[in-house]
Motif scaffolding. Structure first.
Motif, PDB file in Angstrom:
ATOM      1  N   ARG A  90       0.827  -1.211   0.000  1.00 14.17           N
ATOM      2  CA  ARG A  90       0.000   0.000   0.000  1.00 14.17           C
ATOM      3  C   ARG A  90       0.866   1.269   0.000  1.00 14.17           C
ATOM      4  O   ARG A  90       0.522   2.251  -0.647  1.00 14.17           O
ATOM      5  CB  ARG A  90      -0.954  -0.015   1.192  1.00 14.17           C
ATOM      6  N   ASN A  97       1.168   6.637  -6.850  1.00 14.54           N
ATOM      7  CA  ASN A  97      -0.068   7.360  -7.147  1.00 14.54           C
ATOM      8  C   ASN A  97       0.104   8.860  -6.899  1.00 14.54           C
ATOM      9  O   ASN A  97      -0.431   9.681  -7.653  1.00 14.54           O
ATOM     10  CB  ASN A  97      -1.231   6.807  -6.332  1.00 14.54           C
ATOM     11  N   ASP A 119      -5.312   1.250  -8.439  1.00 19.63           N
ATOM     12  CA  ASP A 119      -6.243   0.843  -7.387  1.00 19.63           C
ATOM     13  C   ASP A 119      -5.447   0.008  -6.388  1.00 19.63           C
ATOM     14  O   ASP A 119      -5.040  -1.127  -6.691  1.00 19.63           O
ATOM     15  CB  ASP A 119      -7.379   0.034  -8.006  1.00 19.63           C
ATOM     16  N   ASP A 121      -6.317  -1.549  -3.716  1.00 17.45           N
ATOM     17  CA  ASP A 121      -6.951  -2.814  -3.343  1.00 17.45           C
ATOM     18  C   ASP A 121      -6.701  -3.888  -4.398  1.00 17.45           C
ATOM     19  O   ASP A 121      -6.474  -5.054  -4.069  1.00 17.45           O
ATOM     20  CB  ASP A 121      -8.460  -2.626  -3.126  1.00 17.45           C
ATOM     21  N   ARG A 122      -6.730  -3.497  -5.663  1.00 15.96           N
ATOM     22  CA  ARG A 122      -6.486  -4.456  -6.750  1.00 15.96           C
ATOM     23  C   ARG A 122      -5.033  -4.941  -6.711  1.00 15.96           C
ATOM     24  O   ARG A 122      -4.763  -6.129  -6.870  1.00 15.96           O
ATOM     25  CB  ARG A 122      -6.796  -3.824  -8.101  1.00 15.96           C
TER      26      ARG A 122
END
Length: 133
Positions: A90, A97, A119, A121-122
């Motif tokens: 993360r 990002n 993403d 989570d992906r």
């Protein structure tokens, strides 16, 4: 080799003498690459070979900003897949990002930035699948 060439010796014989004496002292023993072929000896001559080599060693990129960011994103996702924990995945995704969002907000020279933030989570799900399989 700080001594000067004596005036009565030809340059070639002076150099030969310096090399011979250094060889006898063992100054050429155990040099890196000893006994190995010269790297890139078969490649075509390139006047800027040393610049290209230094740029590779220093990891210098001459890519336009959008393409450099795309390369950074690929490296970041690869690093996320090798990460040791979900928190690290993360963090890596959040860092790339942030860079993508910053690039999207400012004008760039060269090709446009076409990346969208990942993403998290992906990416975490892919990381989990990779670890379990």
């Amino acid at each position: 080799m700080t001594e000067r060439k004596p005036p009565h010796l030809s340059f070639e014989s002076w150099v030969d003498k310096q090399v011979r004496e250094a060889t006898e002292r063992g100054e050429f023993d155990n040099l890196p690459g000893e006994g190995k072929p010269l790297p890139d000896i078969d490649r075509p001559y390139d006047d800027l070979w040393w610049v290209r080599k230094k740029a590779r060693q220093e990891n210098v990129s001459c890519l336009p900003p959008a393409l450099a960011l795309r390369r950074e994103a690929e490296d970041a996702i690869a690093a996320a897949h090798r990460a040791g924990s979900e928190a690290e995945v993360r963090r890596i995704v959040a860092d790339i990002n942030d860079r993508i969002r910053a690039a999207l907000k400012r004008p760039t020279s060269g090709p446009p930035v076409t990346l969208m933030p990942f993403d998290a989570d992906r990416v975490v799900a892919q990381w989990r699948d990779q670890r379990s399989g």
